[in-house]
Design a protein around this motif. Sequence first.
Motif, short mmCIF file in Angstrom:
data_model
loop_
_atom_site.label_atom_id
_atom_site.label_comp_id
_atom_site.label_asym_id
_atom_site.label_seq_id
_atom_site.Cartn_x
_atom_site.Cartn_y
_atom_site.Cartn_z
N VAL A 202 9.83 7.33 4.10
CA VAL A 202 9.51 6.00 4.47
C VAL A 202 8.13 5.76 4.83
O VAL A 202 7.52 4.80 4.63
N GLY A 203 7.51 6.86 5.59
CA GLY A 203 5.87 6.64 5.82
C GLY A 203 5.10 6.69 4.64
O GLY A 203 4.18 5.98 4.71
N ARG A 204 5.55 7.39 3.20
CA ARG A 204 4.77 7.35 2.16
C ARG A 204 5.02 5.92 1.55
O ARG A 204 4.25 5.68 0.81
N LEU A 205 6.26 5.56 1.60
CA LEU A 205 6.97 4.57 0.60
C LEU A 205 6.51 3.24 1.16
O LEU A 205 6.32 2.13 0.43
N ALA A 206 6.65 3.09 2.45
CA ALA A 206 6.52 1.58 2.99
C ALA A 206 5.29 0.75 2.72
O ALA A 206 5.39 -0.51 2.32
N PRO A 207 4.37 1.40 2.93
CA PRO A 207 2.87 0.53 2.67
C PRO A 207 3.01 0.43 1.04
O PRO A 207 2.47 -0.72 0.71
#
Length: 387
Positions: A202-207
């Motif tokens: 999530v931290g990698r993909l959300a942005p």
Amino acid sequence: MTRFFLIAGEPSGDALGAALMAGLKQLDPDVQFSGVGGPLMQAEGLTSLFPMDELSVMGLAEVLPKYRALMRRINQCATQVLSDKPDALITIDSPDFSLRVAKRVKAASSIRTVHYVAPTVWAWRAGRARKMARVIDQVLALFPFEPPYMQAEGMRCDFVGHPVVSQPVASPDEAAAFRAQHGIAPETKLILALPGSRLGEVGRLAPVFGESLRPVLARHPSARVVLPAAGPVAGAVADLVASWPGNPILLDPRDNPNALTEKRAAFVAADLALAASGTVSLELAAAQTPMVIAYDMSWLSRQIIGRMMKIDTVTLVNIVTNQRVVPEYLGEACKPDRIAAALLDLLDNPDARAAQLAAEAETMRLLGQGDQPPGLRAARAVLDGLT
């Protein structure tokens, strides 16, 4: 009287095990169970040898501190199986734990061993099937193309269907009610964003997902974005999407007892989804929602996995149908401009949407939709293997 010792180590295995147990009880009302399982298996009559949560450990950093405890549980399970002398030991996924138990049981007995969920040897690490064949007699496969890989190593393998075909899908009325509840008109485009269920992804993909949606919302300014968050990462997701365009609607399960029902309704109500790679693609296929898949990982993981992969797509709809209709952007290709172009094409190109919807319907058919429930099919295969 038929007796089975079952082992499940995580919630998905607990669900598979419970459906299998229900099928076994339907076919053999006198069947008895022992083993390790979660609340769903316990509801079907299993008294767990110890809490299943002890086995729900992922990743090297998490496993190392618990290594000795896990080894004790492996030995405890094997000792109990040898003492119980069941008609079969049924291990459900969690291969690192399950196959170690099976190895000990096979070394000391002729008890039949069944493993539910074939390893993905068609994608990477093909040697796993050969190693598994040393301790497993029968495999229950979720995908129709898996049996030949297992049979080639000498194991019986039965395709029993994928559990997604038995999961509830929202009705059109429920989808319409979801739109009305959130003030989304029937003609308004609804885009699902599904950046994963683990904190790292999530931290990698959300942005990336947020930036990918910016050009889409610029062309379709009335469109709404809905983001069903997984419980363990809901707080992080709420923070990460605060800067997204379009004021996305966050479905937060932490304070909503109807979150799962809402999520299912959102899947059917959506015109399009942007999703992380994984089994969520099958949930979207079941809901007949066109999708774009995107995923990224660390540079080192990219290098290692890229060298091990044997297939040119990771999206299950593409794999099951042997088509390439679902666009995917992985690793270095996971860039907002490329993802945005694919999203806009799906929104604006009826032919691309139609091709995906046809492939999604075919995927569900191939995975067993319209046949007997997978749990019952698995039960028949297990009992047939005893004869």
